[in-house]
Write a protein that holds these residues in place. Structure first.
Motif, PDB file in Angstrom:
ATOM      1  N   THR A  65       1.023  -1.316  -0.009  1.00  0.00           N
ATOM      2  CA  THR A  65       0.180   0.043  -0.145  1.00  0.00           C
ATOM      3  C   THR A  65       0.901   1.318  -0.184  1.00  0.00           C
TER       4      THR A  65
ATOM      5  N   ILE B   6     -14.957   6.006  -4.818  1.00  0.00           N
ATOM      6  CA  ILE B   6     -13.899   5.528  -3.924  1.00  0.00           C
ATOM      7  C   ILE B   6     -14.624   4.827  -2.660  1.00  0.00           C
TER       8      ILE B   6
ATOM      9  N   ILE C 278     -14.818   0.906  -1.929  1.00  0.00           N
ATOM     10  CA  ILE C 278     -14.257   0.360  -0.791  1.00  0.00           C
ATOM     11  C   ILE C 278     -15.198  -0.682  -0.313  1.00  0.00           C
TER      12      ILE C 278
ATOM     13  N   SER D 236     -14.757  -4.521  -0.106  1.00  0.00           N
ATOM     14  CA  SER D 236     -14.597  -5.343   0.986  1.00  0.00           C
ATOM     15  C   SER D 236     -15.779  -6.403   1.195  1.00  0.00           C
TER      16      SER D 236
ATOM     17  N   TRP E  69      -7.061  -8.032  -0.577  1.00  0.00           N
ATOM     18  CA  TRP E  69      -8.058  -7.020  -0.621  1.00  0.00           C
ATOM     19  C   TRP E  69      -7.726  -5.971  -1.904  1.00  0.00           C
TER      20      TRP E  69
ATOM     21  N   PHE F 148     -10.410  -4.733  -4.882  1.00  0.00           N
ATOM     22  CA  PHE F 148     -10.653  -3.276  -5.158  1.00  0.00           C
ATOM     23  C   PHE F 148     -10.341  -3.144  -6.777  1.00  0.00           C
TER      24      PHE F 148
END
Length: 269
Positions: free
Chosen positions: A42, A134, A138, A142, A163, A167
């Motif tokens: 990330t 966004i 998310i 999720s 994850w 996304f």
């Protein structure tokens, strides 16, 4: 120097044997072969958001084009990335940058059709980018990430789906609906879709059905390409429901496009 992320021929021969031998070797892997943690991935992704010279926009445009007429090819590249970089998720934010730019441009067109003022346009722009894309992305990613890892892995020993990849699947699936609803629709809204005709409802609602179909199918492809997942066809169960709702809207005279336009308009007032 720009990182090379363009499509590469599949691994075969000696290179394939080298890769397999490294992953199955009892010896510790070399340091450059060690799988990075989610935090490190990330951090690297966010850091590259501000380094445009290191983004491969040409490859991102290639992906966007293929999402419309051959999305399977996009996910073949994701599988190749898993072999070479030990992750399915993108490590290049170029696609996300182009998506945000597309959102901004099409949102300005939306604001013009809705006849919004300058302040309303800015508010609408931020709402579309940070909430519709966004935040909702998310949440959607999720939920799918949780369901896929809990119910679709072949066994409890199979690796979790990242994850970040969930996304990415959402972003891939989001782009064609964005162009259909936020761009193509605008050219026909005032002249055709907003009219009180049956053809107006048929045309406008069909655009939404097409957009939903793209989203569901590309999402299905994203998880279906992972070998250790099962029953991924369950994702396609959304399509009969969407088709049923589409037929009902035509029967009862509900113009879904007009309703959504009114929603977009009044939430920024």
């Amino acid at each position: 120097m720009k990182y090379a992320t363009s499509p590469t021929p599949s691994i075969s021969g000696r290179s394939s044997f080298s890769y397999v031998s490294r992953t199955q070797s009892p010896l510790p892997p070399p340091i450059n072969f060690t799988c990075a943690t989610a935090t490190n991935k990330t951090y690297k992704f966010i850091r590259r958001l501000f380094k445009f010279d290191q983004m491969d926009f040409e490859f991102a445009l290639w992906q966007i084009a293929y999402l419309f007429y051959n999305p399977q090819q996009v996910y073949r590249n994701f599988s190749y990335r898993k072999q070479t970089k030990l992750q399915y998720a993108r490590d290049d934010p170029a696609f996300l940058v182009l998506l945000v730019i597309s959102l901004c441009v099409t949102s300005l067109g939306f604001a013009w059709v809705l006849r919004l003022g300058l302040g309303q346009t800015i508010y609408f722009l931020f709402y579309v980018v940070f909430v519709d894309c966004i935040l909702c992305g998310i949440i959607t990613a999720s939920i799918l990430w949780f369901l896929v890892n809990k119910y679709m892995r072949v066994d409890s020993l199979a690796k979790d789906v990242e994850w970040g990849y969930a996304f990415d699947v959402h972003l891939n699936a989001f782009y064609p609906p964005l162009i259909i609803i936020h761009f193509i629709q605008l050219f026909f809204y005032n002249a055709i879709i907003s009219q009180d005709w049956f053809f107006s409802r048929l045309f406008g609602n069909t655009l939404w059905l097409l957009a939903i179909g793209y989203y569901v199918y590309i999402t299905f492809l994203g998880y279906n390409c992972i070998n250790h997942l099962k029953n991924t066809r369950a994702i396609l169960a959304v399509m009969p429901i969407a088709l049923l709702v589409y037929i009902v809207t035509l029967i009862i005279g509900w113009n879904f496009c007009v309703t959504l336009m009114n929603f977009y308009h009044y939430r920024v007032l």
